[in-house]
Design a protein around this motif. Structure first.
Motif, PDB file in Angstrom:
ATOM      1  N   ALA A 180     -13.770   4.616 -14.744  1.00 45.68           N
ATOM      2  CA  ALA A 180     -14.999   3.814 -14.405  1.00 45.68           C
ATOM      3  C   ALA A 180     -15.966   4.516 -15.066  1.00 45.68           C
ATOM      4  CB  ALA A 180     -15.509   3.899 -12.996  1.00 45.68           C
ATOM      5  N   LEU A 181     -15.855   5.740 -15.248  1.00 44.67           N
ATOM      6  CA  LEU A 181     -16.887   6.709 -16.096  1.00 44.67           C
ATOM      7  C   LEU A 181     -16.638   6.123 -17.647  1.00 44.67           C
ATOM      8  CD1 LEU A 181     -19.395   8.570 -16.493  1.00 44.67           C
ATOM      9  CD2 LEU A 181     -17.305  10.257 -16.269  1.00 44.67           C
ATOM     10  N   LEU A 182     -15.512   6.046 -18.026  1.00 45.70           N
ATOM     11  CA  LEU A 182     -15.267   5.541 -19.437  1.00 45.70           C
ATOM     12  C   LEU A 182     -15.601   4.185 -19.592  1.00 45.70           C
ATOM     13  CD1 LEU A 182     -13.736   5.732 -22.077  1.00 45.70           C
ATOM     14  CD2 LEU A 182     -11.648   5.102 -20.949  1.00 45.70           C
ATOM     15  N   ALA A 183     -15.668   3.168 -18.732  1.00 48.02           N
ATOM     16  CA  ALA A 183     -16.216   2.071 -18.755  1.00 48.02           C
ATOM     17  C   ALA A 183     -17.653   1.987 -19.138  1.00 48.02           C
ATOM     18  CB  ALA A 183     -15.866   1.237 -17.657  1.00 48.02           C
ATOM     19  N   VAL A 184     -18.236   2.831 -18.130  1.00 51.21           N
ATOM     20  CA  VAL A 184     -19.955   2.848 -18.379  1.00 51.21           C
ATOM     21  C   VAL A 184     -20.077   3.406 -19.656  1.00 51.21           C
ATOM     22  CG1 VAL A 184     -21.882   3.867 -17.526  1.00 51.21           C
ATOM     23  CG2 VAL A 184     -20.138   2.997 -16.012  1.00 51.21           C
ATOM     24  N   THR A 185     -19.478   4.672 -19.993  1.00 52.27           N
ATOM     25  CA  THR A 185     -19.531   5.248 -21.441  1.00 52.27           C
ATOM     26  C   THR A 185     -19.261   3.952 -22.543  1.00 52.27           C
ATOM     27  OG1 THR A 185     -18.877   7.352 -20.743  1.00 52.27           O
ATOM     28  CG2 THR A 185     -18.803   7.112 -22.758  1.00 52.27           C
ATOM     29  N   ALA A 225     -10.568  18.671 -15.962  1.00 51.96           N
ATOM     30  CA  ALA A 225     -11.518  17.453 -15.500  1.00 51.96           C
ATOM     31  C   ALA A 225     -12.818  17.636 -14.874  1.00 51.96           C
ATOM     32  CB  ALA A 225     -10.552  16.601 -14.726  1.00 51.96           C
ATOM     33  N   ALA A 226     -12.711  18.901 -14.169  1.00 53.25           N
ATOM     34  CA  ALA A 226     -14.163  19.153 -13.364  1.00 53.25           C
ATOM     35  C   ALA A 226     -14.855  19.626 -14.444  1.00 53.25           C
ATOM     36  CB  ALA A 226     -13.773  20.453 -12.717  1.00 53.25           C
ATOM     37  N   ILE A 227     -14.456  20.229 -15.651  1.00 51.15           N
ATOM     38  CA  ILE A 227     -15.553  20.809 -16.817  1.00 51.15           C
ATOM     39  C   ILE A 227     -16.048  19.548 -17.356  1.00 51.15           C
ATOM     40  CG2 ILE A 227     -15.570  21.952 -18.987  1.00 51.15           C
ATOM     41  CD1 ILE A 227     -13.562  23.884 -17.978  1.00 51.15           C
ATOM     42  N   LEU A 228     -15.149  18.566 -17.753  1.00 50.70           N
ATOM     43  CA  LEU A 228     -15.764  17.204 -18.428  1.00 50.70           C
ATOM     44  C   LEU A 228     -16.554  16.560 -17.622  1.00 50.70           C
ATOM     45  CD1 LEU A 228     -15.261  15.242 -20.547  1.00 50.70           C
ATOM     46  CD2 LEU A 228     -13.042  14.253 -19.574  1.00 50.70           C
ATOM     47  N   ALA A 229     -16.331  16.394 -16.119  1.00 53.21           N
ATOM     48  CA  ALA A 229     -16.941  15.727 -15.353  1.00 53.21           C
ATOM     49  C   ALA A 229     -18.459  16.321 -15.294  1.00 53.21           C
ATOM     50  CB  ALA A 229     -16.697  15.620 -14.020  1.00 53.21           C
ATOM     51  N   LEU A 245     -20.851   8.642 -11.131  1.00 50.10           N
ATOM     52  CA  LEU A 245     -19.418   8.739 -11.048  1.00 50.10           C
ATOM     53  C   LEU A 245     -18.948   9.971 -11.638  1.00 50.10           C
ATOM     54  CD1 LEU A 245     -18.824   5.102 -13.035  1.00 50.10           C
ATOM     55  CD2 LEU A 245     -18.114   5.791 -10.926  1.00 50.10           C
ATOM     56  N   ALA A 246     -19.599  10.450 -12.634  1.00 47.76           N
ATOM     57  CA  ALA A 246     -19.236  11.875 -12.845  1.00 47.76           C
ATOM     58  C   ALA A 246     -19.310  12.934 -11.634  1.00 47.76           C
ATOM     59  CB  ALA A 246     -20.285  12.422 -14.086  1.00 47.76           C
ATOM     60  N   GLY A 247     -20.328  12.498 -10.695  1.00 46.41           N
ATOM     61  CA  GLY A 247     -20.321  13.418  -9.543  1.00 46.41           C
ATOM     62  C   GLY A 247     -19.242  13.476  -8.759  1.00 46.41           C
ATOM     63  N   ARG A 248     -18.724  12.038  -8.400  1.00 45.84           N
ATOM     64  CA  ARG A 248     -17.519  11.667  -7.796  1.00 45.84           C
ATOM     65  C   ARG A 248     -16.374  12.296  -8.504  1.00 45.84           C
ATOM     66  NH1 ARG A 248     -19.776   5.896  -7.233  1.00 45.84           N
ATOM     67  NH2 ARG A 248     -20.939   5.985  -5.411  1.00 45.84           N
ATOM     68  N   GLU A 291      -2.570  11.413  -4.726  1.00 41.21           N
ATOM     69  CA  GLU A 291      -3.502  10.516  -4.111  1.00 41.21           C
ATOM     70  C   GLU A 291      -4.691  10.986  -4.973  1.00 41.21           C
ATOM     71  OE1 GLU A 291      -3.939   7.942  -2.474  1.00 41.21           O
ATOM     72  OE2 GLU A 291      -1.777   7.761  -1.709  1.00 41.21           O
ATOM     73  N   LEU A 292      -4.961  12.248  -4.920  1.00 46.78           N
ATOM     74  CA  LEU A 292      -6.201  12.943  -5.710  1.00 46.78           C
ATOM     75  C   LEU A 292      -5.898  12.540  -7.373  1.00 46.78           C
ATOM     76  CD1 LEU A 292      -6.477  16.138  -4.126  1.00 46.78           C
ATOM     77  CD2 LEU A 292      -8.057  14.262  -3.691  1.00 46.78           C
ATOM     78  N   ASP A 293      -4.973  12.618  -7.681  1.00 48.44           N
ATOM     79  CA  ASP A 293      -4.719  12.141  -9.308  1.00 48.44           C
ATOM     80  C   ASP A 293      -5.339  10.604  -9.315  1.00 48.44           C
ATOM     81  OD1 ASP A 293      -3.731  14.507 -10.019  1.00 48.44           O
ATOM     82  OD2 ASP A 293      -1.628  13.957 -10.273  1.00 48.44           O
ATOM     83  N   ILE A 294      -4.719   9.786  -8.351  1.00 49.71           N
ATOM     84  CA  ILE A 294      -4.900   8.263  -8.520  1.00 49.71           C
ATOM     85  C   ILE A 294      -6.703   8.209  -8.559  1.00 49.71           C
ATOM     86  CG2 ILE A 294      -5.028   6.008  -7.243  1.00 49.71           C
ATOM     87  CD1 ILE A 294      -1.996   7.116  -6.572  1.00 49.71           C
ATOM     88  N   GLN A 295      -7.067   8.991  -7.621  1.00 50.15           N
ATOM     89  CA  GLN A 295      -8.748   8.707  -7.101  1.00 50.15           C
ATOM     90  C   GLN A 295      -9.284   9.382  -8.479  1.00 50.15           C
ATOM     91  OE1 GLN A 295      -9.964  10.946  -4.045  1.00 50.15           O
ATOM     92  NE2 GLN A 295     -11.500   9.422  -3.372  1.00 50.15           N
ATOM     93  N   LEU A 296      -9.041  10.446  -8.930  1.00 48.96           N
ATOM     94  CA  LEU A 296      -9.559  11.063 -10.120  1.00 48.96           C
ATOM     95  C   LEU A 296      -9.552  10.094 -11.324  1.00 48.96           C
ATOM     96  CD1 LEU A 296     -11.195  13.322 -11.377  1.00 48.96           C
ATOM     97  CD2 LEU A 296      -8.864  14.646 -11.602  1.00 48.96           C
ATOM     98  N   ALA A 297      -8.349   9.666 -11.578  1.00 59.51           N
ATOM     99  CA  ALA A 297      -8.124   8.805 -12.774  1.00 59.51           C
ATOM    100  C   ALA A 297      -9.114   7.486 -12.714  1.00 59.51           C
ATOM    101  CB  ALA A 297      -6.806   8.326 -12.814  1.00 59.51           C
ATOM    102  N   GLY A 298      -9.154   7.002 -11.451  1.00 59.30           N
ATOM    103  CA  GLY A 298     -10.073   5.764 -11.086  1.00 59.30           C
ATOM    104  C   GLY A 298     -11.573   6.072 -11.529  1.00 59.30           C
ATOM    105  N   HIS A 299     -11.992   7.339 -10.876  1.00 62.52           N
ATOM    106  CA  HIS A 299     -13.364   7.737 -11.367  1.00 62.52           C
ATOM    107  C   HIS A 299     -13.825   7.787 -12.893  1.00 62.52           C
ATOM    108  CE1 HIS A 299     -14.454   7.800  -7.057  1.00 62.52           C
ATOM    109  NE2 HIS A 299     -13.693   9.006  -7.023  1.00 62.52           N
ATOM    110  N   LEU A 300     -12.548   8.732 -13.290  1.00 66.85           N
ATOM    111  CA  LEU A 300     -12.884   8.844 -14.853  1.00 66.85           C
ATOM    112  C   LEU A 300     -12.796   7.500 -15.715  1.00 66.85           C
ATOM    113  CD1 LEU A 300     -10.841  12.197 -15.304  1.00 66.85           C
ATOM    114  CD2 LEU A 300     -13.180  11.832 -15.325  1.00 66.85           C
TER     115      LEU A 300
END
Length: 138
Positions: free
Chosen positions: A40-45, A115-119, A99-102, A29-38
């Motif tokens: 979304a961050l990629l889309a904004v990037t 992923a934490a370092i990248l965020a 999004l990076a904060g999430r 579940e956390l993998d799915i959530q983290l992938a979703g946030h990243l």
């Protein structure tokens, strides 16, 4: 004062046994959530790259793509088209920072160091982009 529950739970009677529906582990579940946030961050990037291309945004997009693919079992994320949107760069930086904060919170709870370092780096970059540029007075 309260009546005891007399009927069986709706969840167990409608689904039969608990094996009738899929279960995911907390890590999944956390993998799915983290992938979703990243993602979304990629889309904004990608939107920021379309508005103002830079090597830093290109590198960040590449790293985000790698992390999302890793979390999704090798499936690469769908990338945003190069069409321009009408949002300002400041609004995009604010959105990316949020999004990076999430993503950082989820990565920390999952103990995903990469992923934490990248965020955290993305948060720092978008914070710097949001800070007003002051001119040295003469």
């Amino acid at each position: 004062m309260y009546e005891p529950i007399r009927a069986k739970s709706v969840h167990t009677t409608m689904a039969g046994t608990t094996a009738d529906f899929p279960h995911r582990s907390r890590e999944e579940e956390l993998d799915i959530q983290l992938a979703g946030h990243l993602a979304a961050l990629l889309a904004v990037t990608d939107e920021l790259r379309a508005a103002a291309p830079s090597a830093g945004l290109d590198a960040s997009a590449e790293r985000l793509t790698e992390q999302v693919a890793r979390l999704r079992g090798g499936r690469t994320p769908t990338r945003a088209s190069r069409g321009r949107r009408e949002r300002s760069a400041m609004a995009l930086h604010r959105r990316a920072h949020a999004l990076a904060g999430r993503a950082l919170v989820v990565a920390a709870s999952r103990a995903d160091t990469a992923a934490a370092i990248l965020a955290a780096e993305c948060m720092d970059a978008h914070t710097a982009a949001l800070e007003p540029r002051t001119l040295a007075s003469h």
